[in-house]
Design a protein around this motif. Structure first.
Motif, PDB file in Angstrom:
ATOM      1  N   UNK A   1      40.844  33.896  44.299  1.00  0.00           N
ATOM      2  CA  UNK A   1      40.719  32.455  44.046  1.00  0.00           C
ATOM      3  C   UNK A   1      39.614  32.181  43.036  1.00  0.00           C
ATOM      4  N   UNK A   2      38.514  32.946  43.119  1.00  0.00           N
ATOM      5  CA  UNK A   2      37.415  32.776  42.166  1.00  0.00           C
ATOM      6  C   UNK A   2      37.860  33.148  40.756  1.00  0.00           C
ATOM      7  N   UNK A   3      38.662  34.195  40.635  1.00  0.00           N
ATOM      8  CA  UNK A   3      39.128  34.628  39.315  1.00  0.00           C
ATOM      9  C   UNK A   3      40.058  33.583  38.702  1.00  0.00           C
ATOM     10  N   UNK A   4      40.894  32.981  39.532  1.00  0.00           N
ATOM     11  CA  UNK A   4      41.787  31.921  39.028  1.00  0.00           C
ATOM     12  C   UNK A   4      40.952  30.738  38.544  1.00  0.00           C
ATOM     13  N   UNK A   5      39.944  30.357  39.337  1.00  0.00           N
ATOM     14  CA  UNK A   5      39.081  29.242  38.945  1.00  0.00           C
ATOM     15  C   UNK A   5      38.315  29.559  37.672  1.00  0.00           C
ATOM     16  N   UNK A   6      37.863  30.805  37.542  1.00  0.00           N
ATOM     17  CA  UNK A   6      37.149  31.190  36.324  1.00  0.00           C
ATOM     18  C   UNK A   6      38.060  31.092  35.110  1.00  0.00           C
ATOM     19  N   UNK A   7      39.306  31.505  35.270  1.00  0.00           N
ATOM     20  CA  UNK A   7      40.248  31.375  34.167  1.00  0.00           C
ATOM     21  C   UNK A   7      40.407  29.932  33.722  1.00  0.00           C
ATOM     22  N   UNK A   8      40.440  29.024  34.685  1.00  0.00           N
ATOM     23  CA  UNK A   8      40.553  27.595  34.349  1.00  0.00           C
ATOM     24  C   UNK A   8      39.308  27.089  33.620  1.00  0.00           C
ATOM     25  N   UNK A   9      38.133  27.530  34.091  1.00  0.00           N
ATOM     26  CA  UNK A   9      36.884  27.090  33.464  1.00  0.00           C
ATOM     27  C   UNK A   9      36.740  27.664  32.051  1.00  0.00           C
ATOM     28  N   UNK A  10      37.181  28.885  31.864  1.00  0.00           N
ATOM     29  CA  UNK A  10      37.139  29.479  30.527  1.00  0.00           C
ATOM     30  C   UNK A  10      38.017  28.696  29.563  1.00  0.00           C
TER      31      UNK A  10
ATOM     32  N   UNK B   1      35.728  33.671  23.003  1.00  0.00           N
ATOM     33  CA  UNK B   1      36.860  33.939  23.892  1.00  0.00           C
ATOM     34  C   UNK B   1      36.847  35.389  24.361  1.00  0.00           C
ATOM     35  N   UNK B   2      36.541  36.296  23.444  1.00  0.00           N
ATOM     36  CA  UNK B   2      36.492  37.720  23.792  1.00  0.00           C
ATOM     37  C   UNK B   2      35.394  37.999  24.817  1.00  0.00           C
ATOM     38  N   UNK B   3      34.231  37.376  24.626  1.00  0.00           N
ATOM     39  CA  UNK B   3      33.124  37.568  25.564  1.00  0.00           C
ATOM     40  C   UNK B   3      33.500  37.097  26.969  1.00  0.00           C
ATOM     41  N   UNK B   4      34.059  35.907  27.054  1.00  0.00           N
ATOM     42  CA  UNK B   4      34.375  35.328  28.358  1.00  0.00           C
ATOM     43  C   UNK B   4      35.471  36.099  29.087  1.00  0.00           C
ATOM     44  N   UNK B   5      36.514  36.460  28.371  1.00  0.00           N
ATOM     45  CA  UNK B   5      37.601  37.182  29.025  1.00  0.00           C
ATOM     46  C   UNK B   5      37.224  38.624  29.357  1.00  0.00           C
ATOM     47  N   UNK B   6      36.180  39.142  28.707  1.00  0.00           N
ATOM     48  CA  UNK B   6      35.724  40.491  29.060  1.00  0.00           C
ATOM     49  C   UNK B   6      35.211  40.534  30.492  1.00  0.00           C
ATOM     50  N   UNK B   7      34.691  39.408  30.981  1.00  0.00           N
ATOM     51  CA  UNK B   7      34.251  39.322  32.377  1.00  0.00           C
ATOM     52  C   UNK B   7      35.450  39.142  33.302  1.00  0.00           C
ATOM     53  N   UNK B   8      36.318  38.210  32.965  1.00  0.00           N
ATOM     54  CA  UNK B   8      37.459  37.910  33.828  1.00  0.00           C
ATOM     55  C   UNK B   8      38.362  39.128  34.022  1.00  0.00           C
ATOM     56  N   UNK B   9      38.527  39.933  32.992  1.00  0.00           N
ATOM     57  CA  UNK B   9      39.496  41.032  33.027  1.00  0.00           C
ATOM     58  C   UNK B   9      38.878  42.378  33.374  1.00  0.00           C
ATOM     59  N   UNK B  10      37.597  42.399  33.714  1.00  0.00           N
ATOM     60  CA  UNK B  10      36.923  43.643  34.082  1.00  0.00           C
ATOM     61  C   UNK B  10      37.093  43.883  35.579  1.00  0.00           C
ATOM     62  N   UNK B  11      38.048  44.720  35.964  1.00  0.00           N
ATOM     63  CA  UNK B  11      38.354  44.934  37.381  1.00  0.00           C
ATOM     64  C   UNK B  11      37.156  45.513  38.132  1.00  0.00           C
ATOM     65  N   UNK B  12      36.430  46.425  37.489  1.00  0.00           N
ATOM     66  CA  UNK B  12      35.273  47.013  38.144  1.00  0.00           C
ATOM     67  C   UNK B  12      34.196  46.002  38.453  1.00  0.00           C
ATOM     68  N   UNK B  13      34.046  45.012  37.578  1.00  0.00           N
ATOM     69  CA  UNK B  13      33.037  43.978  37.776  1.00  0.00           C
ATOM     70  C   UNK B  13      33.294  43.198  39.055  1.00  0.00           C
ATOM     71  N   UNK B  14      34.551  43.032  39.429  1.00  0.00           N
ATOM     72  CA  UNK B  14      34.906  42.201  40.578  1.00  0.00           C
ATOM     73  C   UNK B  14      34.877  42.965  41.902  1.00  0.00           C
ATOM     74  N   UNK B  15      34.379  44.194  41.891  1.00  0.00           N
ATOM     75  CA  UNK B  15      34.289  44.955  43.135  1.00  0.00           C
ATOM     76  C   UNK B  15      33.130  44.469  44.008  1.00  0.00           C
ATOM     77  N   UNK B  16      32.047  44.003  43.389  1.00  0.00           N
ATOM     78  CA  UNK B  16      30.819  43.692  44.113  1.00  0.00           C
ATOM     79  C   UNK B  16      30.342  42.291  43.758  1.00  0.00           C
ATOM     80  N   UNK B  17      30.227  41.422  44.768  1.00  0.00           N
ATOM     81  CA  UNK B  17      29.794  40.057  44.484  1.00  0.00           C
ATOM     82  C   UNK B  17      29.006  39.448  45.633  1.00  0.00           C
ATOM     83  N   UNK B  18      28.388  38.300  45.346  1.00  0.00           N
ATOM     84  CA  UNK B  18      27.613  37.559  46.334  1.00  0.00           C
ATOM     85  C   UNK B  18      28.294  36.218  46.590  1.00  0.00           C
ATOM     86  N   UNK B  19      27.519  35.109  46.646  1.00  0.00           N
ATOM     87  CA  UNK B  19      28.114  33.808  46.960  1.00  0.00           C
ATOM     88  C   UNK B  19      28.397  32.969  45.732  1.00  0.00           C
TER      89      UNK B  19
END
Length: 367
Positions: free
Chosen positions: A39-48, A69-87
């Motif tokens: 859900x967070x990734x979907x929301x991030x896509x909308x905000x981007x 655009x390249x900078x922002x989507x590099x975060x959204x599409x980085x699967x490894x980045x989304x393994x570890x998160x907080x609140x």
């Protein structure tokens, strides 16, 4: 466990100095539970998408737009980045760079597009950390435990920290019983100094509280050799080696509440004293001038307040009715200028300030 990487105060100041043709500040609700991050990734896509639309409407050069655009989507599409998160997740991007910070604070989804970053939510993360540590200390066992508001605690591996007195003293510790109580205390002081030395690198870049759980005389000996300003005044007097991490956290939580309340009470008392010396102001114009010329010693800013405008090199405010590229959050700018001159800056809720105040400042000299 929460994975948190908030900036140091020095890094915060560098972020506050960034100026660009497009500064994108995104604050996103996340979760330490991986199954809730879709859900967070979907929301991030909308905000981007919204951010890119806004900068395109403002006429950003197409090549610069493509880089952003390249900078922002590099975060959204980085699967490894989304393994570890907080609140919460803070994303601060320009066409030339991008920074991300995972935060323990629960921040609402928010997007700001300007010529500078919107940093007030990030400052809140620096003010009262949602993380704390317990040093569970006995002669037979040393543990450092990290905990958050409502997430299971975790034991932290600290390089070069002795796991017990014998580990610190080697064979010499075996013969302590042949000597007197004074010699034994000397050995304990050597032990606690090594613990303190091992903890210094961990606490060098943040202000997380450290709560001691131990018994006498070891508790007093540790305090006498401690060099960390993070150590709280409250001690949990208990034989920590017989308590699990969760049990320790349960016993420590009331001490944490006392710690935060004591901080706020001390600040209130300090403001009352300085008010009698004409060294307190809640006026934005006075605070802007004071911050510009290094006259603020302590500044509380209202995290819920938003006032747009500009501040010139002499600290004079020009207020603006709405947010646009020519204006910015002047409370954020006051905080940045105060911090740059060595002031302590805290972002607090409105209930922690005088009624109706956007900020509350203690000055270094009278008005």
């Amino acid at each position: 466990m929460l994975y948190v990487d908030i900036p140091s105060r020095e890094e915060f100041s560098r972020l506050a100095d960034v100026r660009s043709d497009a500064c994108i500040s995104i604050y996103l609700e996340t979760s330490p539970l991986r199954q809730k991050l879709d859900a967070s990734k979907i929301q991030l896509g909308n905000l981007i998408k919204e951010a890119l639309d806004q900068v395109a409407e403002k006429g950003l050069d197409k090549r610069r737009l493509a880089l952003l655009e390249e900078e922002l989507y590099s975060v959204l599409e980085d699967e490894g980045f989304w393994d570890l998160h907080a609140r919460s997740l803070a994303i601060l991007a320009t066409p030339d760079s991008i920074k991300t910070y995972r935060l323990a604070n629960e921040l609402p989804n928010q997007l700001e597009v300007s010529e500078r970053f919107y940093l007030k939510p990030l400052l809140r993360a620096l003010t009262f950390p949602h993380s704390a540590y317990i040093l569970a200390l006995s002669e037979n066992q040393t543990r450092l435990i990290e905990f958050f508001a409502d997430v299971p605690p975790v034991e932290v591996a600290v390089p070069n920290m002795p796991s017990h007195k014998r580990d610190a003293m080697g064979d010499a510790a075996l013969n302590d019983h042949h000597h007197g109580a004074v010699h034994h205390k000397v050995r304990l002081a050597q032990y606690t100094r090594k613990i303190d030395h091992a903890l210094r690198p961990l606490f060098a870049s943040h202000d997380y509280p450290l709560i001691l759980a131990s018994t006498e005389p070891l508790a007093s000996i540790y305090r006498s050799t401690n060099s960390l300003p993070n150590l709280t005044d409250e001690t949990l007097f208990s034989n920590a080696e017989h308590l699990g991490a969760s049990e320790l956290v349960t016993l420590v939580r009331p001490l944490m509440e006392k710690y935060y309340q004591a901080q706020l009470k001390a600040l209130k008392s300090r403001f009352e004293t300085r008010a009698g010396e004409r060294r307190v102001t809640q006026d934005l114009s006075d605070a802007a001038r004071a911050a510009t010329f290094g006259a603020i010693d302590l500044l509380l800013i209202n995290i819920d307040s938003s006032v747009n405008g500009t501040i010139d090199n002499d600290g004079v405010i020009t207020f603006s009715g709405n947010s646009n590229e020519a204006s910015y959050g002047i409370i954020d700018e006051i905080a940045k200028r105060a911090m740059a001159t060595g002031a302590r800056v805290l972002a607090v809720r409105s209930e922690d300030l005088p009624a109706g105040a956007d900020l509350h400042a203690i000055l270094r000299y009278p008005l």
